[in-house]
Design an enzyme around this catalytic site. Structure first.
Site, PDB file in Angstrom:
ATOM      1  N   PRO A   9      42.520  60.343  22.248  1.00  0.00           N
ATOM      2  CA  PRO A   9      43.926  60.437  22.324  1.00  0.00           C
ATOM      3  C   PRO A   9      44.670  60.747  23.443  1.00  0.00           C
ATOM      4  O   PRO A   9      44.190  61.447  24.436  1.00  0.00           O
ATOM      5  CB  PRO A   9      43.875  61.674  21.329  1.00  0.00           C
ATOM      6  CG  PRO A   9      42.716  62.551  21.464  1.00  0.00           C
ATOM      7  CD  PRO A   9      41.776  61.384  21.704  1.00  0.00           C
ATOM      8  N   ASN A  10      45.854  60.170  23.409  1.00  0.00           N
ATOM      9  CA  ASN A  10      46.917  60.198  24.731  1.00  0.00           C
ATOM     10  C   ASN A  10      46.497  59.431  25.987  1.00  0.00           C
ATOM     11  O   ASN A  10      47.164  59.098  26.594  1.00  0.00           O
ATOM     12  CB  ASN A  10      47.151  61.683  24.965  1.00  0.00           C
ATOM     13  CG  ASN A  10      47.641  62.618  23.938  1.00  0.00           C
ATOM     14  OD1 ASN A  10      48.665  62.294  23.312  1.00  0.00           O
ATOM     15  ND2 ASN A  10      46.962  63.558  23.840  1.00  0.00           N
ATOM     16  N   ARG A  17      51.729  59.596  31.781  1.00  0.00           N
ATOM     17  CA  ARG A  17      51.320  60.904  31.128  1.00  0.00           C
ATOM     18  C   ARG A  17      50.943  61.786  32.391  1.00  0.00           C
ATOM     19  O   ARG A  17      49.929  61.550  33.170  1.00  0.00           O
ATOM     20  CB  ARG A  17      50.161  60.677  30.358  1.00  0.00           C
ATOM     21  CG  ARG A  17      49.250  61.917  29.658  1.00  0.00           C
ATOM     22  CD  ARG A  17      48.143  61.664  29.179  1.00  0.00           C
ATOM     23  NE  ARG A  17      47.592  62.626  28.641  1.00  0.00           N
ATOM     24  CZ  ARG A  17      46.415  63.109  28.386  1.00  0.00           C
ATOM     25  NH1 ARG A  17      45.427  62.162  28.585  1.00  0.00           N
ATOM     26  NH2 ARG A  17      45.748  64.138  28.054  1.00  0.00           N
ATOM     27  N   TYR A  22      46.804  62.717  36.128  1.00  0.00           N
ATOM     28  CA  TYR A  22      45.853  61.480  35.453  1.00  0.00           C
ATOM     29  C   TYR A  22      46.157  60.329  36.387  1.00  0.00           C
ATOM     30  O   TYR A  22      45.539  59.333  36.364  1.00  0.00           O
ATOM     31  CB  TYR A  22      46.017  61.224  34.304  1.00  0.00           C
ATOM     32  CG  TYR A  22      45.858  62.289  33.232  1.00  0.00           C
ATOM     33  CD1 TYR A  22      44.322  62.564  33.122  1.00  0.00           C
ATOM     34  CD2 TYR A  22      46.623  63.230  32.649  1.00  0.00           C
ATOM     35  CE1 TYR A  22      43.821  63.656  32.482  1.00  0.00           C
ATOM     36  CE2 TYR A  22      46.089  64.140  32.022  1.00  0.00           C
ATOM     37  CZ  TYR A  22      44.849  64.422  31.491  1.00  0.00           C
ATOM     38  OH  TYR A  22      44.191  65.630  30.847  1.00  0.00           O
ATOM     39  N   ASN A  73      35.412  58.312  26.990  1.00  0.00           N
ATOM     40  CA  ASN A  73      36.428  59.380  27.415  1.00  0.00           C
ATOM     41  C   ASN A  73      36.961  60.008  26.148  1.00  0.00           C
ATOM     42  O   ASN A  73      38.059  59.642  25.255  1.00  0.00           O
ATOM     43  CB  ASN A  73      37.434  58.857  27.999  1.00  0.00           C
ATOM     44  CG  ASN A  73      38.347  60.102  28.552  1.00  0.00           C
ATOM     45  OD1 ASN A  73      38.199  61.243  28.120  1.00  0.00           O
ATOM     46  ND2 ASN A  73      39.041  59.841  29.717  1.00  0.00           N
ATOM     47  N   ALA A  76      40.968  65.161  24.617  1.00  0.00           N
ATOM     48  CA  ALA A  76      41.038  66.314  23.965  1.00  0.00           C
ATOM     49  C   ALA A  76      39.614  66.776  22.992  1.00  0.00           C
ATOM     50  O   ALA A  76      39.422  67.876  22.870  1.00  0.00           O
ATOM     51  CB  ALA A  76      42.343  66.670  23.421  1.00  0.00           C
ATOM     52  N   GLU A  97      29.601  59.922  29.264  1.00  0.00           N
ATOM     53  CA  GLU A  97      30.945  60.503  28.877  1.00  0.00           C
ATOM     54  C   GLU A  97      31.661  60.507  30.375  1.00  0.00           C
ATOM     55  O   GLU A  97      31.194  60.983  31.320  1.00  0.00           O
ATOM     56  CB  GLU A  97      30.825  62.157  28.652  1.00  0.00           C
ATOM     57  CG  GLU A  97      31.956  62.979  28.647  1.00  0.00           C
ATOM     58  CD  GLU A  97      31.546  64.431  28.275  1.00  0.00           C
ATOM     59  OE1 GLU A  97      30.403  64.745  28.010  1.00  0.00           O
ATOM     60  OE2 GLU A  97      32.437  65.258  28.246  1.00  0.00           O
ATOM     61  N   HIS A  99      35.555  61.660  32.282  1.00  0.00           N
ATOM     62  CA  HIS A  99      36.928  61.922  32.371  1.00  0.00           C
ATOM     63  C   HIS A  99      37.410  61.488  33.737  1.00  0.00           C
ATOM     64  O   HIS A  99      36.848  61.697  34.681  1.00  0.00           O
ATOM     65  CB  HIS A  99      36.727  63.572  32.277  1.00  0.00           C
ATOM     66  CG  HIS A  99      36.023  64.207  30.966  1.00  0.00           C
ATOM     67  ND1 HIS A  99      36.586  63.966  29.810  1.00  0.00           N
ATOM     68  CD2 HIS A  99      34.764  64.522  30.823  1.00  0.00           C
ATOM     69  CE1 HIS A  99      36.083  64.485  29.026  1.00  0.00           C
ATOM     70  NE2 HIS A  99      34.933  64.790  29.496  1.00  0.00           N
ATOM     71  N   SER A 101      40.079  63.175  35.103  1.00  0.00           N
ATOM     72  CA  SER A 101      40.161  64.362  35.904  1.00  0.00           C
ATOM     73  C   SER A 101      39.083  65.237  35.992  1.00  0.00           C
ATOM     74  O   SER A 101      38.160  65.012  35.141  1.00  0.00           O
ATOM     75  CB  SER A 101      41.551  65.220  35.410  1.00  0.00           C
ATOM     76  OG  SER A 101      41.147  65.713  34.151  1.00  0.00           O
ATOM     77  N   ARG A 106      40.237  72.591  36.055  1.00  0.00           N
ATOM     78  CA  ARG A 106      41.234  72.748  35.422  1.00  0.00           C
ATOM     79  C   ARG A 106      41.149  74.035  34.425  1.00  0.00           C
ATOM     80  O   ARG A 106      40.412  75.086  34.744  1.00  0.00           O
ATOM     81  CB  ARG A 106      41.454  71.858  34.439  1.00  0.00           C
ATOM     82  CG  ARG A 106      41.731  70.384  35.488  1.00  0.00           C
ATOM     83  CD  ARG A 106      42.240  69.038  34.703  1.00  0.00           C
ATOM     84  NE  ARG A 106      43.397  69.389  33.890  1.00  0.00           N
ATOM     85  CZ  ARG A 106      43.813  68.239  32.997  1.00  0.00           C
ATOM     86  NH1 ARG A 106      43.044  67.299  32.745  1.00  0.00           N
ATOM     87  NH2 ARG A 106      44.664  68.748  32.461  1.00  0.00           N
TER      88      ARG A 106
HETATM   89  C1  DQA Z   1      40.461  64.040  29.985  1.00  0.00           C
HETATM   90  C2  DQA Z   1      40.412  65.626  30.204  1.00  0.00           C
HETATM   91  C3  DQA Z   1      40.802  66.051  28.857  1.00  0.00           C
HETATM   92  O1  DQA Z   1      40.456  67.682  29.045  1.00  0.00           O
HETATM   93  C4  DQA Z   1      41.916  65.758  28.467  1.00  0.00           C
HETATM   94  O2  DQA Z   1      42.362  66.462  27.037  1.00  0.00           O
HETATM   95  C5  DQA Z   1      42.160  64.393  28.226  1.00  0.00           C
HETATM   96  C6  DQA Z   1      41.778  63.432  29.421  1.00  0.00           C
HETATM   97  C7  DQA Z   1      40.357  63.305  31.315  1.00  0.00           C
HETATM   98  O3  DQA Z   1      40.075  61.967  31.083  1.00  0.00           O
HETATM   99  O4  DQA Z   1      40.510  63.802  32.362  1.00  0.00           O
HETATM  100  O5  DQA Z   1      43.233  63.833  27.515  1.00  0.00           O
HETATM  101  O6  DQA Z   1      39.492  63.491  29.239  1.00  0.00           O
END
Ligand code: DQA
Length: 143
Positions: A9-10, A17, A22, A73, A76, A97, A99, A101, A106
């Site tokens: 998501p997102n 964003r 990011y 990825n 959340a 996996e 990410h 960031s 964080r």
């Molecule tokens: C994320 C890190 C997650 O904590 C966050 O909710 C995201 C993006 C990242 O790619 O850094 O949506 O997965």
């Protein structure tokens, strides 16, 4: 080798964003980075994104059935979705996996991943390079 690059998501809003967290590269740039790297490495790469958990579960079930390697990825969902973890546990190929960031630098709620204990490997904090490196590893990996 077939690789499914799955984004939660997102992530479709990348570039707009929270650019301080990011970066300014868009989701289209993420797709292009994976497709270009996949082509260089001779991988068959499919890149998908969804904001709907049931759709992500369907993508993971498909990967389990085809034996595809997965670069995930989970966004959340990483931090709370038992359903996404259970679907990952069914995978038959390797799972990386990723990410964008560095989640460990964080908020505390991002320090826990339900996915990491069952992942083949984890990359975080390297932006789009994390996806490129995951694909490079999968291309070199014997099985
Ligand atoms: C994320 C890190 C997650 O904590 C966050 O909710 C995201 C993006 C990242 O790619 O850094 O949506 O997965």
């Amino acid at each position: 080798r077939r690789v499914d690059v799955l984004n939660g998501p997102n992530l479709g809003r990348l570039g707009h964003r929270e650019p301080d967290v990011y970066g300014t590269e868009t989701y289209a740039a993420l797709v292009a980075a994976c497709e270009t790297t996949g082509a260089e490495l001779g991988l068959s790469v499919t890149v998908r994104q969804t904001d709907a958990e049931h759709e992500m579960l369907g993508f993971l079930h498909e990967a389990a059935d085809t034996g595809a390697a997965v670069v995930l990825n989970p966004a959340a969902w990483t931090h709370y979705s038992v359903a996404v973890r259970d679907a990952c546990a069914m995978l038959t190929g390797p799972l990386i996996e990723v990410h964008l960031s560095n989640v460990h630098a964080r908020e505390a709620f991002r320090h826990t991943s339900l996915i990491s204990p069952i992942a083949t490997g984890v990359i975080c904090g390297l932006g789009l390079d994390g996806y490129r490196l995951a694909l490079r590893h999968l291309a070199a990996r014997p099985s």
